[in-house]
Design an enzyme around this catalytic site. Structure first.
Site, PDB file in Angstrom:
ATOM      1  N   ASP A  69      29.269  73.280  12.925  1.00  0.00           N
ATOM      2  CA  ASP A  69      29.727  72.567  11.736  1.00  0.00           C
ATOM      3  C   ASP A  69      29.818  73.464  10.516  1.00  0.00           C
ATOM      4  OD1 ASP A  69      30.126  69.757  12.481  1.00  0.00           O
ATOM      5  OD2 ASP A  69      28.037  69.897  13.119  1.00  0.00           O
ATOM      6  N   TYR A  82      38.770  65.565  23.324  1.00  0.00           N
ATOM      7  CA  TYR A  82      38.829  65.894  21.906  1.00  0.00           C
ATOM      8  C   TYR A  82      39.334  67.319  21.792  1.00  0.00           C
ATOM      9  CZ  TYR A  82      36.860  66.377  17.108  1.00  0.00           C
ATOM     10  OH  TYR A  82      36.658  66.589  15.769  1.00  0.00           O
ATOM     11  N   GLU A  92      33.205  57.727  15.526  1.00  0.00           N
ATOM     12  CA  GLU A  92      32.323  58.810  15.972  1.00  0.00           C
ATOM     13  C   GLU A  92      31.144  58.863  15.011  1.00  0.00           C
ATOM     14  OE1 GLU A  92      35.338  61.821  18.375  1.00  0.00           O
ATOM     15  OE2 GLU A  92      34.371  62.553  16.556  1.00  0.00           O
TER      16      GLU A  92
END
Ligand SMILES: Cc1ncc(COP(=O)(O)O)c(C=O)c1O
Lengths: 408, 268
Positions: free
Chosen positions: B61, B176, B50
């Site tokens: 994040d 995911y 990734e």
């Protein structure tokens, strides 16, 4: 606020079910937040259909905020400018000193209805942070406010106000350390604490349903203005002006006028050092390309690679690279116009209002005043301009003093 | 035609093995390092890479990956350059799938058609856009698929079963699963919780499912490998990049090999 049941001549009906205003708006967030946004939308729809909720909202606006805010004829300033009659919608007189509290009252009632014990907010100038800290104190909720480290410095009085009100203020050190970074950090908090926490977004941006519900809560400004214009002027104004950061005070006064023909709606963005210099916060005036930030698609200040660029405005509350998606749409369909006022024009208008009307306006609102100052002399004396005076300038006094070389 | 990603999962499954998917941000610690680091990840045992596309406002994040993006952006790394890095990597590695992971706006700015064509030509295999949920994805994903790119989607602890199925219909390659409510780099991983959730997810999709967020060492990787099809490691790897370039490739290989052995010790 009247929301249920649109009148027959009302044709404007936005957003769609997924929060789109034409090609703008929508829901661009990480998967974790989707159920929370769904729940918020459902609860919001139930709340505004619930007479008890609406009664409480209206009660708070009247007795806690002090609404309706006056519509004031700025006779002396109008005379000096020698053109149209300027009226000021006095949101600066609200409890906490700005329009922001209309929205935080609405959202804190939603938070309580949804059983949330903790509220978070982002803030630029600190006005929304103060308005959130205020209602959190009023309803006994834990409150955390994210504020860019740069803004913490620029708006020290508001930081202290929030602390007095019992909120925790977190200085955000990432990115450009201003409003957009505060919003990033608030989103990070929300995704982490989504079960316990309600995120009170302070402007008509963010993912659906925020742009819609912030607009609806703020539209009390325009609803009152319509009634007051009819009473005091005998007709509706020729133009309605408001400053545009994210655009909540502007959409609040524009929205009830969208279907009223003959009323120009003019949003005034922050021209900073001048739109031509690139150092501004005026995405609509600069014809910025649409992009995706903070949960929606809208006109966005970005470089050719899609990175968000740093903005500049003398007023922290307008220092934002995007704009609420509904404004992008109103520009696209030609229903509203968007212009910019530069830092120095806003400061000049600020001083005008102090000297001619005895009113100290917020630097944000001074941008709308700056454009009124340009527009009024081009109109005749029987024409009418309403300026949404979104907030009072107490918080800006240190900035103004610094500009005059005075340390307080 | 099956994609490189689909082939990898098929052959791993046949061998009773689980996929190891490390993440790095392209351009971190500097743009010249990235292709070499990708090869090092493969040497350390990566099945899929990734590759993060740096963005100015990485809302999902935590601090570690935020700073990685800031380091990359200090070099002005653009989406176009990242695609170029993949093309460079492909010159000597035709086998390891590469998934670009990032935020919507850099792709919006380039335009989906242009992006998809360039990415496919460079040898990109999949695209994961953190802030592009199902609601906004349908048309955009159609363009990706037309160019043979696998759209990878996130599933969250909060995603209801019916929605998992809907996302599964739009996704291809793998999905995911974000193991916790939070941002990348968060510390806690509740493995029992993940195991429960994986059982539910399997009822609603036949796609392979990788688990990421909170995996920091061989032990947590092995625990996840017991219940998932792939183990995804991000912030812990980026922490190696944070230490600077000196000995970096060797450090990456050493760390990842340890994880690889632990994952391989878990046989399906
Ligand atoms: C007084 C005042 N006006 C305007 C704004 C800009 O926000 P909006 O465009 O959402 O009205 C702010 C934001 O802090 C403010 O404090």
């Amino acid at each position: 606020m009247q929301m249920a049941g649109k009148s027959a001549e009302q044709t404007y009906d936005m957003p769609d079910a997924h929060g789109h205003f034409g090609q703008f708006g929508g829901i661009f967030v990480a998967e974790t937040l989707i159920p929370a946004l769904d729940e918020l939308r459902v609860e919001y729809e139930k709340a505004i259909a619930d007479p008890e909720f609406m009664a409480e909202f209206n009660y708070e606006l009247k007795h806690y905020v002090g609404r309706p805010s006056p519509l004031y004829h700025a006779k002396r300033w109008s005379e000096v400018l020698g053109g149209a009659q300027i009226y000021l919608k006095r949101e600066d007189l609200n409890h906490t000193g700005a329009h922001k509290v209309n929205n935080t009252i609405g959202q804190v009632l939603l938070a309580r209805r949804m059983g949330k014990k903790r509220v978070i907010a982002e803030t630029g100038a600190g006005q929304h942070g103060v308005a959130t800290a205020t209602v959190a104190a009023r309803y006994g909720l834990e409150c955390v406010v994210y504020m860019g480290a740069e803004d913490v410095k620029r708006q020290a009085p508001n930081v202290f106000r929030m602390k007095l009100l019992g909120a925790k203020v977190v200085a955000v050190e990432s990115g450009s350390k201003t409003l957009k970074d505060a919003m990033n950090e608030a989103m990070r908090d929300w995704v982490t604490n989504v079960d316990s926490t309600y995120y009170i977004i302070g402007t008509c941006a963010g993912p659906h349903p925020y742009p819609m519900l912030v607009r609806d809560f703020q539209s009390v400004i325009g609803e009152e203005c319509k009634v007051q214009c009819a009473e005091q002027v005998g007709r509706q104004p020729d133009a309605v002006l408001a400053c545009v950061g994210g655009g909540s005070n502007a959409i609040g006064i524009f929205y009830p006028y969208i279907d009223v023909p003959g009323v120009r709606l003019i949003g005034v963005e922050a021209g900073g050092y001048g739109v031509e210099t690139g150092r501004h916060a005026a995405p609509l005036t600069a014809n910025a390309k649409p992009g995706v930030l903070h949960g929606n698609r809208t006109a966005l200040m970005q470089d050719e690679n899609g990175q968000i660029i740093e903005t500049h405005s003398i007023s922290a509350g307008l220092d934002y690279p995007g704009v609420g998606p509904e404004h992008s749409y109103l520009k696209e369909i030609g229903r509203a116009e968007y212009v910019a006022a530069n830092d120095d024009e806003a400061i000049a208008a600020f001083h005008d209002l102090c000297r001619y009307e005895g009113i100290i306006p917020a630097l944000e609102s001074s941008h709308a005043l700056a454009y009124a100052k340009k527009l009024a002399p081009t109109l005749s004396k029987d024409q009418v301009i309403v300026v949404n005076l979104s907030g009072r300038g107490d918080k800006d006094i240190p900035t103004l003093a610094r500009l005059s070389g005075i340390e307080l | 035609m099956a994609s490189r990603i689909q082939n990898i999962f098929a052959s791993l499954k046949a061998a009773g093995r689980k996929a190891l998917i490390p993440y790095i941000t392209a351009g971190d610690p500097n743009p010249g390092a990235t292709v070499g680091l990708m090869h090092a990840l493969v040497r350390g045992g990566a099945d899929i890479i990734e590759l993060g596309v740096p963005f100015s406002d990485p809302m999902a994040d935590g601090p570690v990956i935020q700073k990685a993006a800031e380091r990359a952006l200090a070099f002005g790394v653009s989406l176009r350059q990242v695609i170029g890095m993949v093309a460079e990597f492909r010159k000597t590695d035709g086998k390891t799938p590469v998934v670009l992971m990032g935020y919507a706006n850099p792709i919006e700015a380039m335009g989906y058609e242009v992006f998809s064509a360039l990415a496919a030509e460079a040898g990109v295999d999949g695209v994961l856009t953190v802030d592009l949920p199902l609601e906004e994805a349908v048309e955009r994903v159609a363009t990706l698929k037309r160019h043979g790119l696998d759209p990878i989607f996130l599933l969250a602890p909060t995603t209801p079963a019916q929605r998992v199925a809907m996302i599964g219909e739009l996704a291809s390659g793998y999905m995911y699963y974000v193991s916790l409510k939070g941002v990348t780099g968060a510390a806690h991983l509740d493995i029992d919780n993940v195991a429960d959730k994986m059982r539910q997810l399997r009822h609603n999709t036949a796609l392979p499912i990788g688990v990421g967020f909170g995996i920091r060492d061989a032990e947590s990787a092995a625990a996840v490998a017991k219940v998932a099809d792939a183990v995804i490691i991000g912030s812990r790897i980026v922490q190696e990049l944070e230490q600077g370039e000196s000995g970096l490739q060797d450090r990456l290989v050493a760390f990842l090999s340890g994880v690889r052995s632990a994952v391989d010790a878990v046989r399906a």
